[in-house]
Design a protein around this motif. Structure first.
Motif, mmCIF file in Angstrom:
data_model
loop_
_atom_site.group_PDB
_atom_site.id
_atom_site.type_symbol
_atom_site.label_atom_id
_atom_site.label_comp_id
_atom_site.label_asym_id
_atom_site.label_seq_id
_atom_site.Cartn_x
_atom_site.Cartn_y
_atom_site.Cartn_z
ATOM 1 N N VAL A 22 1.065 -1.380 -0.359
ATOM 2 C CA VAL A 22 0.018 0.219 0.167
ATOM 3 C C VAL A 22 0.959 1.013 0.089
ATOM 4 O O VAL A 22 2.042 1.642 0.539
ATOM 5 N N ASP A 23 1.048 2.043 -0.952
ATOM 6 C CA ASP A 23 1.247 3.181 -1.489
ATOM 7 C C ASP A 23 0.817 4.438 -0.193
ATOM 8 O O ASP A 23 -0.167 5.194 0.489
ATOM 9 N N THR A 24 2.127 4.412 1.214
ATOM 10 C CA THR A 24 1.867 5.277 2.385
ATOM 11 C C THR A 24 3.400 5.747 2.806
ATOM 12 O O THR A 24 4.006 5.251 1.804
ATOM 13 N N SER A 28 8.405 1.760 3.932
ATOM 14 C CA SER A 28 9.514 1.952 4.164
ATOM 15 C C SER A 28 9.913 1.529 5.378
ATOM 16 O O SER A 28 10.595 0.057 5.563
ATOM 17 N N TYR A 29 8.868 1.576 6.307
ATOM 18 C CA TYR A 29 8.872 0.613 8.085
ATOM 19 C C TYR A 29 8.440 -0.357 7.662
ATOM 20 O O TYR A 29 8.706 -1.232 8.385
ATOM 21 N N PHE A 30 7.342 -0.413 7.018
ATOM 22 C CA PHE A 30 6.486 -2.096 6.526
ATOM 23 C C PHE A 30 7.509 -2.666 5.745
ATOM 24 O O PHE A 30 7.986 -4.036 6.294
ATOM 25 N N VAL A 31 8.452 -2.249 4.798
ATOM 26 C CA VAL A 31 9.651 -2.651 4.571
ATOM 27 C C VAL A 31 10.572 -3.266 5.128
ATOM 28 O O VAL A 31 11.047 -5.225 5.391
#
Length: 53
Positions: A22-24, A28-31
């Motif tokens: 999802v583009d939020t 980068s933190y989710f990755v």
């Protein structure tokens, strides 16, 4: 559920990996979280015929 640690970290890695699509602003933190949880999943996983912790 044979190993709760493997199930926990595998589930967290999958959730963070899905959230990273999802583009939020937090993508980068989710990755990063998916990478860390995936590494923990690999660390705690073992063959089913191995005994011990």
């Amino acid at each position: 559920m044979k190993n709760w640690k493997t199930s926990l970290f595998g589930s967290l890695a999958a959730i963070c990996g899905a959230a990273a699509t999802v583009d939020t602003p937090y993508k980068s933190y989710f990755v990063l979280a998916a990478t860390v949880f995936g590494a923990a999943f690999a660390f705690f996983s073992k063959d089913s015929n191995v005994t011990g912790v």
